[in-house]
Design a protein around this motif. Structure first.
Motif, PDB file in Angstrom:
ATOM      1  N   LEU A  15      75.288 157.710  -1.859  1.00  0.00           N
ATOM      2  CA  LEU A  15      75.291 156.758  -0.746  1.00  0.00           C
ATOM      3  C   LEU A  15      74.128 155.771  -0.830  1.00  0.00           C
ATOM      4  CD1 LEU A  15      76.591 155.794   1.888  1.00  0.00           C
ATOM      5  CD2 LEU A  15      75.221 157.507   3.074  1.00  0.00           C
ATOM      6  N   PRO A  16      72.863 156.218  -0.965  1.00  0.00           N
ATOM      7  CA  PRO A  16      71.778 155.246  -1.108  1.00  0.00           C
ATOM      8  C   PRO A  16      71.906 154.394  -2.366  1.00  0.00           C
ATOM      9  CG  PRO A  16      70.882 157.454  -0.786  1.00  0.00           C
ATOM     10  CD  PRO A  16      72.355 157.578  -0.878  1.00  0.00           C
ATOM     11  N   ALA A  17      72.444 154.978  -3.429  1.00  0.00           N
ATOM     12  CA  ALA A  17      72.642 154.198  -4.659  1.00  0.00           C
ATOM     13  C   ALA A  17      73.624 153.056  -4.409  1.00  0.00           C
ATOM     14  CB  ALA A  17      73.148 155.110  -5.777  1.00  0.00           C
ATOM     15  N   ALA A  18      74.727 153.356  -3.736  1.00  0.00           N
ATOM     16  CA  ALA A  18      75.725 152.333  -3.444  1.00  0.00           C
ATOM     17  C   ALA A  18      75.173 151.278  -2.496  1.00  0.00           C
ATOM     18  CB  ALA A  18      76.974 152.984  -2.848  1.00  0.00           C
ATOM     19  N   ILE A  19      74.460 151.702  -1.468  1.00  0.00           N
ATOM     20  CA  ILE A  19      73.886 150.748  -0.522  1.00  0.00           C
ATOM     21  C   ILE A  19      72.885 149.838  -1.225  1.00  0.00           C
ATOM     22  CG2 ILE A  19      72.397 150.509   1.507  1.00  0.00           C
ATOM     23  CD1 ILE A  19      73.748 153.046   2.617  1.00  0.00           C
ATOM     24  N   ALA A  20      72.063 150.387  -2.113  1.00  0.00           N
ATOM     25  CA  ALA A  20      71.078 149.583  -2.828  1.00  0.00           C
ATOM     26  C   ALA A  20      71.758 148.513  -3.682  1.00  0.00           C
ATOM     27  CB  ALA A  20      70.185 150.468  -3.690  1.00  0.00           C
ATOM     28  N   VAL A  21      72.795 148.901  -4.413  1.00  0.00           N
ATOM     29  CA  VAL A  21      73.501 147.940  -5.260  1.00  0.00           C
ATOM     30  C   VAL A  21      74.173 146.864  -4.405  1.00  0.00           C
ATOM     31  CG1 VAL A  21      75.431 147.687  -6.868  1.00  0.00           C
ATOM     32  CG2 VAL A  21      73.811 149.554  -7.168  1.00  0.00           C
ATOM     33  N   ILE A  22      74.808 147.270  -3.323  1.00  0.00           N
ATOM     34  CA  ILE A  22      75.468 146.303  -2.434  1.00  0.00           C
ATOM     35  C   ILE A  22      74.443 145.348  -1.823  1.00  0.00           C
ATOM     36  CG2 ILE A  22      76.692 146.094  -0.227  1.00  0.00           C
ATOM     37  CD1 ILE A  22      78.163 148.723  -1.041  1.00  0.00           C
ATOM     38  N   MET A  23      73.311 145.872  -1.391  1.00  0.00           N
ATOM     39  CA  MET A  23      72.312 145.023  -0.745  1.00  0.00           C
ATOM     40  C   MET A  23      71.642 144.058  -1.725  1.00  0.00           C
ATOM     41  SD  MET A  23      72.844 145.588   2.316  1.00  0.00           S
ATOM     42  CE  MET A  23      71.610 144.489   2.959  1.00  0.00           C
ATOM     43  N   ILE A  24      71.570 144.425  -2.993  1.00  0.00           N
ATOM     44  CA  ILE A  24      71.086 143.467  -3.994  1.00  0.00           C
ATOM     45  C   ILE A  24      72.044 142.281  -4.051  1.00  0.00           C
ATOM     46  CG2 ILE A  24      70.778 143.086  -6.481  1.00  0.00           C
ATOM     47  CD1 ILE A  24      69.645 145.956  -6.624  1.00  0.00           C
ATOM     48  N   GLY A  25      73.332 142.561  -4.064  1.00  0.00           N
ATOM     49  CA  GLY A  25      74.332 141.488  -4.059  1.00  0.00           C
ATOM     50  C   GLY A  25      74.277 140.638  -2.799  1.00  0.00           C
ATOM     51  N   GLY A  40      60.961 138.023  -6.466  1.00  0.00           N
ATOM     52  CA  GLY A  40      61.051 138.905  -7.610  1.00  0.00           C
ATOM     53  C   GLY A  40      60.600 140.323  -7.318  1.00  0.00           C
ATOM     54  N   LEU A  41      59.554 140.468  -6.500  1.00  0.00           N
ATOM     55  CA  LEU A  41      59.053 141.801  -6.174  1.00  0.00           C
ATOM     56  C   LEU A  41      60.097 142.595  -5.390  1.00  0.00           C
ATOM     57  CD1 LEU A  41      56.657 143.712  -6.361  1.00  0.00           C
ATOM     58  CD2 LEU A  41      55.812 142.748  -4.235  1.00  0.00           C
ATOM     59  N   PHE A  42      60.739 141.952  -4.441  1.00  0.00           N
ATOM     60  CA  PHE A  42      61.782 142.617  -3.662  1.00  0.00           C
ATOM     61  C   PHE A  42      62.957 142.997  -4.560  1.00  0.00           C
ATOM     62  CE2 PHE A  42      65.736 142.537  -1.259  1.00  0.00           C
ATOM     63  CZ  PHE A  42      65.465 143.458  -0.271  1.00  0.00           C
ATOM     64  N   LEU A  43      63.404 142.044  -5.359  1.00  0.00           N
ATOM     65  CA  LEU A  43      64.549 142.290  -6.229  1.00  0.00           C
ATOM     66  C   LEU A  43      64.238 143.378  -7.253  1.00  0.00           C
ATOM     67  CD1 LEU A  43      67.423 141.314  -6.610  1.00  0.00           C
ATOM     68  CD2 LEU A  43      66.565 139.634  -8.229  1.00  0.00           C
ATOM     69  N   GLY A  45      62.004 145.811  -6.922  1.00  0.00           N
ATOM     70  CA  GLY A  45      61.915 147.080  -6.197  1.00  0.00           C
ATOM     71  C   GLY A  45      63.279 147.646  -5.864  1.00  0.00           C
ATOM     72  N   MET A  46      64.181 146.784  -5.454  1.00  0.00           N
ATOM     73  CA  MET A  46      65.537 147.250  -5.140  1.00  0.00           C
ATOM     74  C   MET A  46      66.265 147.705  -6.397  1.00  0.00           C
ATOM     75  SD  MET A  46      66.220 147.447  -1.990  1.00  0.00           S
ATOM     76  CE  MET A  46      67.989 147.658  -2.116  1.00  0.00           C
ATOM     77  N   ALA A  47      66.068 146.984  -7.497  1.00  0.00           N
ATOM     78  CA  ALA A  47      66.707 147.393  -8.752  1.00  0.00           C
ATOM     79  C   ALA A  47      66.169 148.747  -9.208  1.00  0.00           C
ATOM     80  CB  ALA A  47      66.475 146.333  -9.831  1.00  0.00           C
ATOM     81  N   LEU A  48      64.859 148.945  -9.104  1.00  0.00           N
ATOM     82  CA  LEU A  48      64.264 150.230  -9.462  1.00  0.00           C
ATOM     83  C   LEU A  48      64.815 151.347  -8.573  1.00  0.00           C
ATOM     84  CD1 LEU A  48      62.117 151.965 -10.970  1.00  0.00           C
ATOM     85  CD2 LEU A  48      60.570 151.382  -9.089  1.00  0.00           C
ATOM     86  N   ALA A  49      64.857 151.098  -7.270  1.00  0.00           N
ATOM     87  CA  ALA A  49      65.368 152.101  -6.330  1.00  0.00           C
ATOM     88  C   ALA A  49      66.830 152.421  -6.615  1.00  0.00           C
ATOM     89  CB  ALA A  49      65.202 151.607  -4.894  1.00  0.00           C
ATOM     90  N   ALA A  50      67.627 151.400  -6.918  1.00  0.00           N
ATOM     91  CA  ALA A  50      69.043 151.627  -7.221  1.00  0.00           C
ATOM     92  C   ALA A  50      69.204 152.463  -8.488  1.00  0.00           C
ATOM     93  CB  ALA A  50      69.767 150.288  -7.374  1.00  0.00           C
TER      94      ALA A  50
END
Length: 109
Positions: A15-25, A40-43, A45-50
């Motif tokens: 679930l968090p993996a899917a939410i992270a990928v969706i929220m990047i989009g 870039g820092l936000f993007l 961080g989100m990519a790392l978390a995903a």
């Protein structure tokens, strides 16, 4: 009795993996629509978390709990800082990941 796929994969970590990928989009779409500049820092961080959350979906992955904990912490922090825009779903994903880590046990081999 746990079915075969549930023994190998953790749906709560997915679930968090899917939410992270969706929220990047969603983030990239919003930035593009507003002709803004990508943070870039936000993007990153989100990519790392995903990626860490995706890795943690496999129950028998080495360091799975650590990866999910780091993923949850990164998402919780990024979600908190972005709470006035797109942060709420990210914050929720981070909390779900941290709850999954707290409730999970080490896998038996």
């Amino acid at each position: 009795m746990t079915t075969g796929w549930r023994r190998r994969f953790d749906p709560l970590a997915a679930l968090p993996a899917a939410i992270a990928v969706i929220m990047i989009g969603v983030y990239l779409a919003l930035i593009r629509a507003q002709d803004g500049e990508v943070a870039g820092l936000f993007l990153g961080g989100m990519a790392l978390a995903a990626l860490l959350a995706i890795y943690a979906v496999a129950r028998h992955a080495p360091l799975r709990r650590s990866a999910l904990a780091v993923s949850g912490a990164v998402m919780a922090v990024l979600g908190f800082f972005g709470i006035l825009t797109i942060g709420l779903p990210i914050l929720v994903a981070g909390v779900v990941a941290l709850v999954d880590v707290a409730g999970s046990t080490k896998p038996t081999r």
